[in-house]
Design a protein around this motif. Sequence first.
Motif, PDB file in Angstrom:
ATOM      1  N   ASP A  56       0.228   4.794  -5.527  1.00  0.00           N
ATOM      2  CA  ASP A  56       1.127   4.010  -4.691  1.00  0.00           C
ATOM      3  C   ASP A  56       0.809   4.190  -3.209  1.00  0.00           C
ATOM      4  OD1 ASP A  56       3.332   2.161  -5.087  1.00  0.00           O
ATOM      5  OD2 ASP A  56       4.558   3.586  -3.961  1.00  0.00           O
ATOM      6  N   HIS A  57       0.491   5.413  -2.798  1.00  0.00           N
ATOM      7  CA  HIS A  57       0.128   5.656  -1.396  1.00  0.00           C
ATOM      8  C   HIS A  57      -1.239   5.063  -1.082  1.00  0.00           C
ATOM      9  CE1 HIS A  57       3.257   8.291   0.415  1.00  0.00           C
ATOM     10  NE2 HIS A  57       3.588   8.439  -0.858  1.00  0.00           N
ATOM     11  N   LEU A  58      -2.162   5.188  -1.995  1.00  0.00           N
ATOM     12  CA  LEU A  58      -3.499   4.654  -1.773  1.00  0.00           C
ATOM     13  C   LEU A  58      -3.465   3.143  -1.570  1.00  0.00           C
ATOM     14  CD1 LEU A  58      -6.624   5.114  -1.809  1.00  0.00           C
ATOM     15  CD2 LEU A  58      -6.514   4.759  -4.286  1.00  0.00           C
ATOM     16  N   THR A  59      -2.551   2.468  -2.256  1.00  0.00           N
ATOM     17  CA  THR A  59      -2.521   1.007  -2.233  1.00  0.00           C
ATOM     18  C   THR A  59      -1.427   0.436  -1.339  1.00  0.00           C
ATOM     19  OG1 THR A  59      -1.062   0.954  -4.177  1.00  0.00           O
ATOM     20  CG2 THR A  59      -3.446   0.909  -4.578  1.00  0.00           C
ATOM     21  N   GLY A  60      -0.715   1.272  -0.615  1.00  0.00           N
ATOM     22  CA  GLY A  60       0.346   0.776   0.240  1.00  0.00           C
ATOM     23  C   GLY A  60       1.531   0.221  -0.511  1.00  0.00           C
ATOM     24  N   GLY A  61       1.784   0.743  -1.727  1.00  0.00           N
ATOM     25  CA  GLY A  61       2.975   0.337  -2.468  1.00  0.00           C
ATOM     26  C   GLY A  61       2.726  -0.726  -3.520  1.00  0.00           C
ATOM     27  N   ARG A  62       1.633  -0.591  -4.287  1.00  0.00           N
ATOM     28  CA  ARG A  62       1.311  -1.602  -5.301  1.00  0.00           C
ATOM     29  C   ARG A  62       1.305  -1.057  -6.724  1.00  0.00           C
ATOM     30  NH1 ARG A  62      -4.040  -3.645  -4.509  1.00  0.00           N
ATOM     31  NH2 ARG A  62      -4.591  -2.215  -2.828  1.00  0.00           N
ATOM     32  N   ALA A  63       1.751   0.167  -6.933  1.00  0.00           N
ATOM     33  CA  ALA A  63       1.665   0.783  -8.254  1.00  0.00           C
ATOM     34  C   ALA A  63       2.794   0.315  -9.170  1.00  0.00           C
ATOM     35  CB  ALA A  63       1.707   2.306  -8.132  1.00  0.00           C
ATOM     36  N   VAL A  64       2.470   0.206 -10.451  1.00  0.00           N
ATOM     37  CA  VAL A  64       3.428  -0.096 -11.522  1.00  0.00           C
ATOM     38  C   VAL A  64       3.152   0.889 -12.649  1.00  0.00           C
ATOM     39  CG1 VAL A  64       4.190  -1.798 -13.219  1.00  0.00           C
ATOM     40  CG2 VAL A  64       3.476  -2.555 -10.948  1.00  0.00           C
ATOM     41  N   LEU A  65       4.220   1.385 -13.275  1.00  0.00           N
ATOM     42  CA  LEU A  65       4.065   2.295 -14.405  1.00  0.00           C
ATOM     43  C   LEU A  65       4.604   1.641 -15.668  1.00  0.00           C
ATOM     44  CD1 LEU A  65       3.418   4.997 -15.724  1.00  0.00           C
ATOM     45  CD2 LEU A  65       5.646   5.842 -14.923  1.00  0.00           C
ATOM     46  N   GLY A  66       3.701   1.288 -16.572  1.00  0.00           N
ATOM     47  CA  GLY A  66       4.098   0.832 -17.896  1.00  0.00           C
ATOM     48  C   GLY A  66       4.137   2.024 -18.839  1.00  0.00           C
TER      49      GLY A  66
ATOM     50  N   PRO B 135       4.735  13.943  -1.442  1.00  0.00           N
ATOM     51  CA  PRO B 135       5.759  12.992  -1.014  1.00  0.00           C
ATOM     52  C   PRO B 135       6.268  12.153  -2.182  1.00  0.00           C
ATOM     53  CG  PRO B 135       3.608  12.071  -0.608  1.00  0.00           C
ATOM     54  CD  PRO B 135       3.368  13.454  -1.167  1.00  0.00           C
ATOM     55  N   GLY B 136       7.352  11.450  -1.950  1.00  0.00           N
ATOM     56  CA  GLY B 136       7.761  10.423  -2.876  1.00  0.00           C
ATOM     57  C   GLY B 136       6.890   9.192  -2.706  1.00  0.00           C
ATOM     58  N   SER B 137       7.141   8.203  -3.501  1.00  0.00           N
ATOM     59  CA  SER B 137       6.331   6.995  -3.471  1.00  0.00           C
ATOM     60  C   SER B 137       6.559   6.195  -2.192  1.00  0.00           C
ATOM     61  CB  SER B 137       6.664   6.121  -4.679  1.00  0.00           C
ATOM     62  OG  SER B 137       8.034   5.760  -4.660  1.00  0.00           O
ATOM     63  N   VAL B 138       5.633   5.293  -1.901  1.00  0.00           N
ATOM     64  CA  VAL B 138       5.804   4.351  -0.798  1.00  0.00           C
ATOM     65  C   VAL B 138       6.930   3.374  -1.131  1.00  0.00           C
ATOM     66  CG1 VAL B 138       4.704   2.458   0.466  1.00  0.00           C
ATOM     67  CG2 VAL B 138       3.418   4.554  -0.024  1.00  0.00           C
TER      68      VAL B 138
END
Length: 279
Positions: free
Chosen positions: A91-101, A159-162
Motif C-alpha cells: 500500500d505504501h509502495l503504490t500510494g494506496g492501491r492495495a487490495v486484500l482478497g 506504520p499503518g496503511s496509506v
Amino acid sequence: MALKFGVSLPNGHHPAELVRFAVELEQAGWDGFFLWDHVQLDPGRREPTYDPWVQLGAIGAHTERLRLGTLVTPVPRRRPWKLAKEVVTLDHLTGGRAVLGVGLGVPPATEYGAFGEPVEPKLHAARLDEALPVLDRLLRGEPVDHRGEHYQVSAELLPGSVQRPRPPIWVAAMLPARAGVRRAARWDGIVPQSRDTGPLTPEALAALVAELPQRSLSLSKGKPDDHDEPRFDVVTPLADHAPADELADAGATWGIDGPRHREETFAETRARLLAGPPR
C-alpha cells in the motif's frame, strides 16, 4: 456506480513477464491486476509458482493507477501479522492501491496437507474468522491485544496503511453454502462463485446482492479516482454468458477477467486482454 475491470492471473508466470504485462494492461485501460495465491498450482503438472506479494510489489513500482492485490490469499495458512506487513508495504509502495482478497485456500490437500498442516475446512474457517479482526487492526496500525483460540497477538505494527482506515478486504464465498456470504457481509466486498457452475449468472448475482449490506467502510485516502467513496464491492468473473452491462445491472462493482479455461494459453489470454476491458 460504474463497473471497474480487473485481470486475475495464476501466480505461475515469470515475474518479469508479469511486470511487463501489467504495465501493458494499465495502458489498455484495465483498473486492477490481481494474482492467485497458491503454494503449488498443480503438483501433477509440476507447474512453477512464485510469491504473489513479491510480484505485486514489483508491479506496483512500474504502474501508476492499477489496483493490486490477491484473489485470494488463504489466510489460515498465513501468519496474520506477516500478511499485514506485506499488504501495508504494498500500500505504501503504490500510494494506496492495495487490495486484500481472502479465503480458505483450495484444494486443502495441496495448500495444507502437503506441508503437514490440518486439512479440515471447518478449522480453516475458524482461523479465518479469528484472523480477520486481527488483520483489520494491524493494517490500521492500531494496537492489538488478542488472546484467541488460534492466535495470540500483543503488538502495534507501524506504520499503518496509506488508505484509511485500511485497504479493502474482499472475501471469497463458495455458493450454495452461506458461511462465506455471512463472512463477506462483515467486511468490504465479496468474491462469489458457485461450486457447481463457477461464475454466477446475472440473475443469481442479483439475488445474492439483495442479501448484502448496503454500506461499507469509507476509504478516504488512496487514488481519488478509484476508491475514495463508500462502497461494498461485488467482484465477479466476466463470462461469455454474462455481458458486463448485465453484471453491472445485477449489482457487480468489479468484473474480473483472466484465463477462460485450462487449455487457453498465456499468449491467447494476453492477446484477448490487451484488447482492453469491455466498457
